[in-house]
Write an enzyme that holds these catalytic residues in place. Sequence first.
Site, PDB file in Angstrom:
ATOM      1  N   HIS A  86       4.266   4.807   0.683  1.00 15.02           N
ATOM      2  CA  HIS A  86       3.057   5.072  -0.081  1.00 15.02           C
ATOM      3  C   HIS A  86       1.993   4.004   0.155  1.00 15.02           C
ATOM      4  O   HIS A  86       0.797   4.308   0.187  1.00 15.02           O
ATOM      5  CB  HIS A  86       3.402   5.146  -1.568  1.00 15.02           C
ATOM      6  CG  HIS A  86       2.322   5.722  -2.417  1.00 15.02           C
ATOM      7  ND1 HIS A  86       1.983   7.059  -2.394  1.00 15.02           N
ATOM      8  CD2 HIS A  86       1.485   5.152  -3.318  1.00 15.02           C
ATOM      9  CE1 HIS A  86       0.997   7.278  -3.243  1.00 15.02           C
ATOM     10  NE2 HIS A  86       0.675   6.141  -3.817  1.00 15.02           N
TER      11      HIS A  86
ATOM     12  N   HIS B 234      -1.179  12.894  -6.081  1.00 13.68           N
ATOM     13  CA  HIS B 234      -0.354  12.427  -7.192  1.00 13.68           C
ATOM     14  C   HIS B 234       0.746  13.459  -7.398  1.00 13.68           C
ATOM     15  O   HIS B 234       0.934  13.982  -8.493  1.00 13.68           O
ATOM     16  CB  HIS B 234      -1.196  12.220  -8.449  1.00 13.68           C
ATOM     17  CG  HIS B 234      -1.032  10.844  -9.033  1.00 13.68           C
ATOM     18  ND1 HIS B 234      -0.964  10.595 -10.383  1.00 13.68           N
ATOM     19  CD2 HIS B 234      -0.869   9.634  -8.442  1.00 13.68           C
ATOM     20  CE1 HIS B 234      -0.809   9.290 -10.592  1.00 13.68           C
ATOM     21  NE2 HIS B 234      -0.741   8.697  -9.427  1.00 13.68           N
TER      22      HIS B 234
END
EC number: 6.3.5.3
Length: 745
Positions: A51, A98
């Site tokens: 990430h 998200h």
Amino acid sequence: MSAETTDQLPTLETARKLGLLPDEYDRIIAILGRKPNFTELSIFSVMWSEHCSYKNSIVWLKTLPRDSERMLAKAGEENAGLVDIGDGLACSFKIESHNHPSAIEPYQGAATGVGGINRDIFTMGARPIAQLNSLRFGNLDLPKTQRLLKGVVKGIGDYGNAFGIPTVGGEIYFDDCYNVNPLVNAFSAGIVEVDKVAKATSYGVGNPVFIVGSATGKDGIHGATFASEDISDKSTEKLPAVQVGDPFMEKLLLEASLEIIGTGYVIGIQDMGAAGIICSTSEMSAKGEHGMIIDLDKVPTRQPNMDPFEILLSESQERMLVVIEKGKEDVIQQIFDKWDLNCEQIGTVTDTGRLHFYRHGELVADVPAHDLVLGGGAPQYHREYREPAYFQEFKKFQISDVSDVEAAEIQKVVEHLLTHPNICSRRWVYEQYDSMVGTANRTTNVPSDAAVVNIKGTDKSIVITVDCNSRYVNADPNTGAKIAVAEAARNIVCTGGEPLAVTNNLNFGNPYVPEVYWQFVQAVKGMGEACLRFATPVTGGNVSFYNQSSDEGPVFPTPTIGMLGLMENPENRMTLRFRQAGDLIYLVGESKDDIASSEYLYSYRGVKASPAPAFDMEVEYALQQAIKELIINKLVVSAHDVSDGGLFVTLSESAMGGNLGFTIETDSRFRKDAFLFGESQSRVVVSVAREKQTEFEDALTKSGVAFSRLGAVNDTNFVIDGQPLLAVAAAKDLYDNALSRKLEV
């Protein structure tokens, strides 16, 4: 006690539990010249997570085109992309995901996604003016899907409406592949004066380092590593990894941040998103080739007795790290006091290149900033990739194996498509979003292929869209990604804009699965070729891997394209709606006997295995140039690209947009289903005033782009080959209310 003399150092097994590979653990030891303590190991685990570090994707992302005359910040240089739009103004824009938080806690997951992407914009010094979102959910018949959809939409609406930034468009798709792992991609754009752009950097020995905004809590700890692993049954045990947002706090933070940037005393500013304090301190220090000494005791916290790693890794929302000129501490303090926000000096800038974190007077972590970050010492991998077996199987599809639609069956197909959740109106969704909040007439609700947002004080507008048909990408990742870029550009062109640049959100499964990584590589290659051809360089974005579960496998590869366009002349504003009965309807572009990967073939005929629709990039490019000229020369009164659902859906949306009907004849050279419902690319439906017919046809003949007259706009009905199918009122009822009826709301 120093970081080198902790009582009990973590082991390789600890590193594994934190998501680090054995060779990465060895690499950390080599970098530090010793074994890390737990705080340091936690730091590396989040900063080297996929990430944050893009370790499994960066080698391919570097191949994407990233330059143009308008680019003011290259991909990865700043918090968001920055494009010159003339007259001393720039547009900052970005898209991010998200996904995992939204799969577990849809309301807060989506809400904090909106908050995070807007912070990336205003830390550039830009005031956000518009938001889009790209959403993917599973089978809408499933109660879980309905719960996720309702939660995500409410989270986006509540946060965006309260924050005061309008949501002006987006897309939603449904497919079984997203049953476990939905995708929530949020896009934001803002405007800034070129000479007032803020940077995400840190330099100047002795300059103070401030944390501003909300207090730090235990929410979101290890959120970056949570986003870098597959969704599983145990993911619900990680609920603390989902952050909680406060849009009213964010609104205050926006105003305070823009005010301090306006003083000219800010050296650097960065949002605390993924990995929190450690991410912002390391990335800003690495970029400025400096270091920092940070006293964690001075960080405002919401819970007592937080451990050092908890303070460093927390992803609590609405926080910024700010470095300002020494001697200007009172200025920043007064501004944040005025907005009633925390503003605490937690450290100073050094020339060591290292980050020294103290807690209760003890050194708890000593790490080199450069070795933590993307483009620095973070690992970069060339992963194995292999063509999946299904790819060749999909290519074996023959249209002759599917019977053509009978004339008597067209009505049934039409009703299926108009009410299908991938095609029907998103009214139930967008009515929960305030598209006008804070705009002072920036936006209009006139339907068009892309959103148009006016820039105050000018005649300019930005034209923005998000696009990706993941079914196409799954069928052929290279071609599907090209189509995603081409469709985004086509939507902007059909709205009257000029495509400028791209931000992308690359949603894929586990990169350690060779077949998944092959999809990623092929998609990046296709995207790169298309961005180069359409002169839309990539300004940055987000890679989201691990969108899969052990039971369901990976989601369809979904490289969402967020594209920025510019409209300099408001007279070029084009809508998709038919204007008046009697206007002529034309198809610009060429029909084909092609139903591959169409919604008709996939959901109505039930054929899941087929290649991507027909696409030729040079044909597409020529089409877009022709459409631009038609709009500039005022030769068309509406324009709408042919995409999901094919020609029939395009005609229907243009007709319903103007409360009108259409009368057309099919072309006997093609199968009826291919002509009406096929999704071959590079086609646009336009309507033309009769007095402009000759000039319109002459212009297209001169351009060399194929075109054909379909029929004309009428007052009331959808008529095909003399057969009335639906009255416009009945069609609107089916189309507008299908989603709410499905959800029983």
